[in-house]
Design an enzyme around this catalytic site. Sequence first.
Site, PDB file in Angstrom:
ATOM      1  CG  ASP A 139      -1.381  -2.371   5.211  1.00 22.13           C
ATOM      2  OD1 ASP A 139      -0.999  -2.617   4.050  1.00 22.13           O
ATOM      3  OD2 ASP A 139      -1.565  -3.259   6.056  1.00 22.13           O
ATOM      4  CG  ASN A 144       2.464  -4.379   5.425  1.00 24.80           C
ATOM      5  OD1 ASN A 144       1.603  -5.078   4.878  1.00 24.80           O
ATOM      6  ND2 ASN A 144       2.895  -3.274   4.893  1.00 24.80           N
ATOM      7  N   GLY A 171      -1.991 -12.798   2.826  1.00 23.86           N
ATOM      8  CA  GLY A 171      -2.029 -12.594   1.381  1.00 23.86           C
ATOM      9  C   GLY A 171      -2.361 -11.170   0.970  1.00 23.86           C
ATOM     10  CB  THR A 178       0.270 -11.539   6.932  1.00 16.49           C
ATOM     11  OG1 THR A 178       0.664 -10.191   6.752  1.00 16.49           O
ATOM     12  CG2 THR A 178      -0.950 -11.589   7.815  1.00 16.49           C
TER      13      THR A 178
HETATM   14  O1  DON Z   1      -3.239  -5.790   7.126  1.00 15.57           O
HETATM   15  C1  DON Z   1      -3.081  -6.002   5.926  1.00 15.57           C
HETATM   16  O2  DON Z   1      -3.981  -5.990   5.121  1.00 15.57           O
HETATM   17  C2  DON Z   1      -1.697  -6.337   5.425  1.00 15.57           C
HETATM   18  N1  DON Z   1      -0.700  -5.721   6.251  1.00 15.57           N
HETATM   19  C3  DON Z   1      -1.556  -7.817   5.363  1.00 15.57           C
HETATM   20  C4  DON Z   1      -0.294  -8.216   4.705  1.00 15.57           C
HETATM   21  C5  DON Z   1      -0.286  -9.605   4.231  1.00 15.57           C
HETATM   22  O3  DON Z   1      -1.216 -10.352   4.367  1.00 15.57           O
HETATM   23  C6  DON Z   1       0.937 -10.027   3.529  1.00 15.57           C
HETATM   24  N2  DON Z   1       0.816 -11.360   3.049  1.00 15.57           N
HETATM   25  N3  DON Z   1       1.115 -11.785   2.021  1.00 15.57           N
END
Ligand code: DON
Length: 555
Positions: A409, A387, A458, A367
């Site tokens: 998610d 994601n 994150g 992300t």
């Molecule tokens: O929307 C979300 O919460 C996740 N898909 C975010 C994924 C993410 O930040 C991955 N990073 N390390």
Amino acid sequence: MNRILLLCLLLVLPAALPAAERAPGVAAIASAHPLATEAGHEALRAGGNAFDAAVAVSAALMVVEPSGSGFLGGGMYLLHHAADGRNVVIDARETAPAAASRDMFLDSDGNPVRGMSTNTALAAGIPGEPAGLALLQSRYGRLTLRETLKPAIRLAREGFEMYPRLAAGVAFKRAQLSKSKEATAIWLRNGEPLPIGARVKQPQLARTLERLAKEGFEDFYRGRLARALVAAVQKMGGLWTLEDLAGYQAIEREPIIGYYRGATVISAPPPSAGGIALVEALNVLAGYDLAKLDGVTRKHLIIEAMRRMHRDRALYLGDPAFTDVPVQRLIDPDYAAGLRTSIRYDRATPSSSLEDAPDAAAAGMNTTHFSVLDAAGNRVAGTITLNAGFGSGLMVDGTGMLLNNQMDDFSIKPGVPNIYGLIGAAANAIAPGTRMLSSITPTFVEGERGHMIVGSPGGSLITGMVLLATLDWLDGRSAEQIVAAPRIHHQYQPDVLSYERAALTLEEVASLKQRGHEMRERESWGNLQVITFDAATGKVDAASDPRGVGTAGIY
Ligand code: DON
């Protein structure tokens, strides 16, 4: 007489504006890659505002940091419109296809099928990113898509240098990427990631972007590109239909607003949990005089606040169109006062005593987030995502674009952790057309000091990072200190206090253990991008997390 009155008013007016509202006179951009920061600067130089720069930065990130975000992904943009002081969120989160169903990732015995919600075409939600960019550009920008997409098209066509972080991501996703000939040609050489320093060219993506620049995003959702995407996804076993794409809408939403120590916190609303969780944790902490406490007690209390915000995330949060999210209750200071009664200074609260839940796995690092401020005071905090790194890693051949795996998610089964170890319940179950719950937390903090624009990737770690950044900013730290500060984390389940080595002294580790915390030192995490405006001096400051390769510029 009237003229004198007018003059007086003019002299008084600027001073009467809230500290955070004054035009900074300079612009700033912080993003996860120097070429994306530069793309935003190019848009500003062409006469664009912060919103144009945000489109340019987003598009460039999708080219030069393709593990982090992509056109087949989604995200949220928090905007501050200086002319009228309005804050608004563009929700470009993906939706579940109409043919999706609650148990689609479970086998006939009701158990999750390994990899199904992450590595297959079924993992891909209907993309929101193009609709989000279109809305951002058309409603708030001054330039055309042709102008704002220009740097991204150039970077895709002419290439950029492979860098170690990206090569590591490619190595990790090799098996998935090599399912496509085109992705293999772009990212791999003899089965290995392109060597560091080699030129990464993405000719198919350049062509797709050129078309989008010319024809607009209508083509993506209803035109030739839509037909190509649906055919390709169905061939790979996915569920997308032309109706799913044509029906997708980016939504403008009111941000979540909270108050802490005289500051206003403006952040992401559902379907992200970020804003609610952040405000809930700050409300819990508002009951303590943190500055007067010793360091380890302070950290213990922050961890206990994080534990509770993630508990409520798991229990209550989901897409507000499909589930009744008790927003007002969760961000009410009285509710936080209730939560505080279960917090002890001398003991960790076992998560199991708050609510039963299974243990969970660790988080990934993908992300992307960027922050933009323009000279007039317009602001953007954008967090965009596929994601996992490179999403599902599945490329739609002919387009140069990768499928997201955002369906992971959702809570694929109550209590079953997703790839970030997050658990959920019915509120975040899969249903046709639903937006999956997110942790992204693009945020503005405004106060006497001025303001801060902040966010990070994150996964489950995001909201805690923004919480720590908020506390640091309110404590007077600079942008550079905020992004560099070592981190601690708790997400309710697993019931573990994670920390970067530099975050705790040995004595603090011992003291926290003694309070009953299970401690786990982890590799560093996050990629915070921060811009601050100091109301007293008028100084703009910007910093990109030293854990990443990004840059911040002030113009
Ligand atoms: O929307 C979300 O919460 C996740 N898909 C975010 C994924 C993410 O930040 C991955 N990073 N390390």
